[in-house]
Design a protein around this motif. Structure first.
Motif, PDB file in Angstrom:
ATOM      1  N   MET A 205     -95.883 -78.380  63.060  1.00 32.49           N
ATOM      2  CA  MET A 205     -95.014 -78.883  62.025  1.00 32.49           C
ATOM      3  C   MET A 205     -93.818 -77.945  61.914  1.00 32.49           C
ATOM      4  O   MET A 205     -93.961 -76.733  61.960  1.00 32.49           O
ATOM      5  CB  MET A 205     -95.782 -78.915  60.700  1.00 32.49           C
ATOM      6  CG  MET A 205     -94.952 -79.402  59.568  1.00 32.49           C
ATOM      7  SD  MET A 205     -95.732 -79.371  57.919  1.00 32.49           S
ATOM      8  CE  MET A 205     -97.403 -79.838  58.225  1.00 32.49           C
ATOM      9  N   LYS A 206     -92.634 -78.514  61.772  1.00 32.46           N
ATOM     10  CA  LYS A 206     -91.451 -77.689  61.569  1.00 32.46           C
ATOM     11  C   LYS A 206     -90.703 -78.146  60.336  1.00 32.46           C
ATOM     12  O   LYS A 206     -90.780 -79.303  59.939  1.00 32.46           O
ATOM     13  CB  LYS A 206     -90.547 -77.710  62.794  1.00 32.46           C
ATOM     14  CG  LYS A 206     -89.919 -79.041  63.110  1.00 32.46           C
ATOM     15  CD  LYS A 206     -89.038 -78.924  64.342  1.00 32.46           C
ATOM     16  CE  LYS A 206     -88.330 -80.227  64.622  1.00 32.46           C
ATOM     17  NZ  LYS A 206     -87.396 -80.118  65.718  1.00 32.46           N
ATOM     18  N   VAL A 207     -89.986 -77.208  59.747  1.00 34.68           N
ATOM     19  CA  VAL A 207     -89.162 -77.529  58.586  1.00 34.68           C
ATOM     20  C   VAL A 207     -87.987 -78.361  59.078  1.00 34.68           C
ATOM     21  O   VAL A 207     -87.306 -77.986  60.042  1.00 34.68           O
ATOM     22  CB  VAL A 207     -88.671 -76.242  57.890  1.00 34.68           C
ATOM     23  CG1 VAL A 207     -87.710 -76.573  56.764  1.00 34.68           C
ATOM     24  CG2 VAL A 207     -89.845 -75.439  57.376  1.00 34.68           C
ATOM     25  N   GLN A 208     -87.731 -79.468  58.422  1.00 32.19           N
ATOM     26  CA  GLN A 208     -86.678 -80.372  58.870  1.00 32.19           C
ATOM     27  C   GLN A 208     -85.603 -80.612  57.816  1.00 32.19           C
ATOM     28  O   GLN A 208     -84.615 -81.275  58.080  1.00 32.19           O
ATOM     29  CB  GLN A 208     -87.314 -81.705  59.285  1.00 32.19           C
ATOM     30  CG  GLN A 208     -86.446 -82.556  60.161  1.00 32.19           C
ATOM     31  CD  GLN A 208     -86.099 -81.925  61.499  1.00 32.19           C
ATOM     32  OE1 GLN A 208     -86.843 -81.112  62.037  1.00 32.19           O
ATOM     33  NE2 GLN A 208     -84.961 -82.276  62.039  1.00 32.19           N
ATOM     34  N   HIS A 209     -85.804 -80.058  56.607  1.00 30.03           N
ATOM     35  CA  HIS A 209     -84.844 -80.313  55.534  1.00 30.03           C
ATOM     36  C   HIS A 209     -84.818 -79.125  54.575  1.00 30.03           C
ATOM     37  O   HIS A 209     -85.850 -78.536  54.276  1.00 30.03           O
ATOM     38  CB  HIS A 209     -85.240 -81.570  54.766  1.00 30.03           C
ATOM     39  CG  HIS A 209     -84.425 -81.811  53.534  1.00 30.03           C
ATOM     40  ND1 HIS A 209     -83.078 -82.077  53.552  1.00 30.03           N
ATOM     41  CD2 HIS A 209     -84.778 -81.800  52.222  1.00 30.03           C
ATOM     42  CE1 HIS A 209     -82.648 -82.233  52.309  1.00 30.03           C
ATOM     43  NE2 HIS A 209     -83.651 -82.064  51.486  1.00 30.03           N
TER      44      HIS A 209
END
Length: 118
Positions: A1-5
């Protein structure tokens, strides 16, 4: 999971937007006057800027923009100096890095991580 916002509250949305476009290539995808802007990068990371009257981030809070190499860090640092921003030269710390106070009240780190240093 990656931070997208990420949302940043800033005192000056247009100035923060221009700073991020100029030095980091973010593109504005929409705004509502001078109180809100939606930006993104080439990886579709979404950064929103919202106007706040009083912006107070913790002393150590910052947003990082990793670069591919030390030369790119130097280039951005030099461009900021030429444009009149108050920046110190990059230093070798946890990478090759410098910090700058961005328009709108937040701090930015520009760095080449240790794993990518020449």
């Amino acid at each position: 999971m990656k931070v997208q916002h990420l949302n940043l509250t800033v005192t000056d949305v247009p100035a923060a937007q221009k700073f991020l476009e100029t030095y980091f290539g973010l593109k504005c995808r929409g705004n509502r006057g001078d109180g809100f802007a939606v930006m993104n990068d080439e990886d579709d990371f979404i950064l929103t800027l919202m106007k706040g009257r009083e912006v107070s981030y913790p002393k150590t809070f910052h947003v990082g923009f990793p670069q591919e190499n030390q030369e790119q860090v130097d280039k951005i640092n030099q461009q900021m100096k030429e444009d009149g921003l108050d920046v110190n030269p990059p230093v070798h710390a946890h990478g090759y890095t410098f910090y700058v106070k961005a328009p709108g009240g937040f701090t930015v780190e520009v760095l080449c991580p240790s794993s990518k240093m020449n």
